[in-house]
Design an enzyme around this catalytic site. Structure first.
Site, PDB file in Angstrom:
ATOM      1  N   HIS A   1      30.994 -35.417  14.476  1.00  0.00           N
ATOM      2  CA  HIS A   1      31.291 -34.426  13.438  1.00  0.00           C
ATOM      3  C   HIS A   1      30.077 -33.523  13.199  1.00  0.00           C
ATOM      4  O   HIS A   1      30.196 -32.294  13.225  1.00  0.00           O
ATOM      5  CB  HIS A   1      31.693 -35.141  12.145  1.00  0.00           C
ATOM      6  CG  HIS A   1      32.075 -34.210  11.039  1.00  0.00           C
ATOM      7  ND1 HIS A   1      33.382 -33.835  10.796  1.00  0.00           N
ATOM      8  CD2 HIS A   1      31.320 -33.555  10.114  1.00  0.00           C
ATOM      9  CE1 HIS A   1      33.413 -33.007   9.773  1.00  0.00           C
ATOM     10  NE2 HIS A   1      32.171 -32.816   9.335  1.00  0.00           N
ATOM     11  N   GLU A   2      28.921 -34.126  12.961  1.00  0.00           N
ATOM     12  CA  GLU A   2      27.717 -33.332  12.703  1.00  0.00           C
ATOM     13  C   GLU A   2      27.288 -32.576  13.961  1.00  0.00           C
ATOM     14  O   GLU A   2      26.818 -31.439  13.876  1.00  0.00           O
ATOM     15  CB  GLU A   2      26.580 -34.229  12.211  1.00  0.00           C
ATOM     16  CG  GLU A   2      26.878 -34.961  10.906  1.00  0.00           C
ATOM     17  CD  GLU A   2      27.259 -34.031   9.775  1.00  0.00           C
ATOM     18  OE1 GLU A   2      26.782 -32.874   9.757  1.00  0.00           O
ATOM     19  OE2 GLU A   2      28.053 -34.446   8.906  1.00  0.00           O
TER      20      GLU A   2
ATOM     21  N   ASP B   1      33.872 -29.501   3.999  1.00  0.00           N
ATOM     22  CA  ASP B   1      33.799 -28.353   4.911  1.00  0.00           C
ATOM     23  C   ASP B   1      35.039 -27.477   4.771  1.00  0.00           C
ATOM     24  O   ASP B   1      34.940 -26.243   4.727  1.00  0.00           O
ATOM     25  CB  ASP B   1      33.690 -28.829   6.357  1.00  0.00           C
ATOM     26  CG  ASP B   1      32.465 -29.701   6.588  1.00  0.00           C
ATOM     27  OD1 ASP B   1      31.442 -29.467   5.923  1.00  0.00           O
ATOM     28  OD2 ASP B   1      32.544 -30.619   7.421  1.00  0.00           O
TER      29      ASP B   1
ATOM     30  N   HIS C   1      29.179 -29.336  14.123  1.00  0.00           N
ATOM     31  CA  HIS C   1      28.600 -28.262  13.305  1.00  0.00           C
ATOM     32  C   HIS C   1      27.451 -27.589  14.049  1.00  0.00           C
ATOM     33  O   HIS C   1      27.347 -26.359  14.100  1.00  0.00           O
ATOM     34  CB  HIS C   1      28.077 -28.823  11.978  1.00  0.00           C
ATOM     35  CG  HIS C   1      29.149 -29.233  11.016  1.00  0.00           C
ATOM     36  ND1 HIS C   1      30.172 -28.385  10.641  1.00  0.00           N
ATOM     37  CD2 HIS C   1      29.336 -30.396  10.328  1.00  0.00           C
ATOM     38  CE1 HIS C   1      30.950 -29.010   9.768  1.00  0.00           C
ATOM     39  NE2 HIS C   1      30.470 -30.222   9.573  1.00  0.00           N
TER      40      HIS C   1
END
Length: 255
Positions: free
Chosen positions: A56-57, A132, A60
Site C-alpha cells: 500500500h505505502e 486516502d 503511494h
C-alpha cells in the site's frame, strides 16, 4: 510558537537518547511527531499484514515516482505511526501559493496509489486506504465544485463546503439544483475512477519495481525517498525505468 514547541520536543527526544546536543535527527523525529503522530511501538503487525501495508505505502511512493508534478517522496515506512499502519511522506520542493490542475490531479493519483497497488497485487481493496479515499474525494469535489476546473460543469465555482445548522441551511437555500449536484457527483466519480484505472494499468506494467519496494520495506521498515526510488529503479529494465519521471528526493535523513 510552533518552532518553540518543535525544539522543545526535539530536546526531550535528545535527552531520552542520552545526547547533550539537539541533533538534526532529533528535530526530524519531533517534526514527524507533530505532523503524523508518534510511532506505536506496541502495535505489531503479522507478516501478512505488514506485507499488505508495504504494498500500500509502496503504491503511494510509486505513483509519485511516475509523475513529475508530484511532490517528492521524503520517507516511506511500514511502522504504525499515529492512527496509520504505515506512512508515505512527501515534502514539496518549493512553497506554492496557487495550484495548477495538473498538480492537483497528481496529488489525487498519489492518494490513490495505495489502492491501485492493492488491486494489482491482492486483487481486492483493503480497509487501509479509507483516509486516502476521503481526502482524494474531497480534492476531486473541490476541483469540480469550487475551482471550476471540470469541463462537465464549466467555469463555475460554488465556494467551499462547510457544515451548517439546519436553520441556516433552510434560510440560505441550495446554491445549485439537484441536477447540478448529480453532475458534480458523476464528475467526481469519473475523476477518481479514471485515475485509479490508469494507475492499475501502469503498476501492472511496473510490477517488478513494486514488488522490490515492498520487499525492502518489509525488510528495513523505513526508507528515505531516495532509497525507495533507487530500489524501484534497480528492479526495472531500462525501458520501464524511463517511466520514473518523478522529482528527485532527499537522499538521506540529516544526521
Amino acid at each position: 510558537a510552533d518552532l518553540k514547541n518543535l525544539i522543545n520536543e526535539a530536546a526531550l527526544i535528545a535527552v531520552r537518547a542520552g545526547s547533550d546536543d539537539i541533533r538534526m535527527s532529533d528535530i526530524e523525529q519531533a517534526r514527524e511527531r507533530h505532523t503524523i503522530g508518534r510511532e506505536r511501538s506496541s502495535l505489531r503487525l503479522d507478516e501478512k499484514e505488514k506485507r499488505a501495508v508495504a504494498y500500500h505505502e509502496g503504491g503511494h511512493a510509486l505513483a509519485a515516482f511516475l509523475d513529475e508534478e508530484a511532490d517528492p517522496i521524503y520517507k516511506v515506512t511500514v511502522l504504525p505511526t499515529g492512527m496509520a499502519l504505515g506512512v508515505t511522506q512527501q515534502l514539496p520542493i518549493d512553497e506554492r501559493h496557487i495550484y495548477m490542475l495538473s498538480y492537483l490531479e497528481a496529488k489525487i493519483r498519489v492518494m490513490l496509489g495505495g489502492r491501485a497497488a492493492e488491486m494489482v497485487v491482492l486483487g481486492q481493496p483493503t480497509t487501509g486506504g479509507q483516509h486516502d479515499l476521503v481526502q482524494a474525494t474531497k480534492l476531486a469535489r473541490a476541483i469540480v465544485r469550487e475551482f471550476g476546473m471540470s469541463e462537465a460543469l464549466g467555469p463555475i465555482g460554488y465556494g467551499s463546503e462547510r457544515q451548517v445548522f439546519l436553520g441556516e441551511e433552510l434560510a440560505r437555500g441550495h446554491e445549485y439544483s439537484e441536477q447540478t449536484a448529480e453532475v458534480i457527483d458523476r464528475e467526481v466519480q469519473r475523476i477518481l475512477s479514471v485515475a485509479l484505472e490508469e494507475l492499475v494499468e501502469r503498476f501492472s506494467h511496473l510490477r517488478p519495481g513494486l514488488d522490490a519496494l515492498a520487499d525492502r520495506l518489509v525488510e528495513k521498515e523505513s526508507l528515505t525517498g531516495q532509497e525507495a526510488l533507487e530500489t524501484v529503479r534497480t528492479a526495472l529494465d531500462p525501458v520501464r525505468r524511463e517511466a520514473l519521471n518523478g522529482a528527485q528526493t532527499i537522499a538521506a535523513t540529516p544526521a
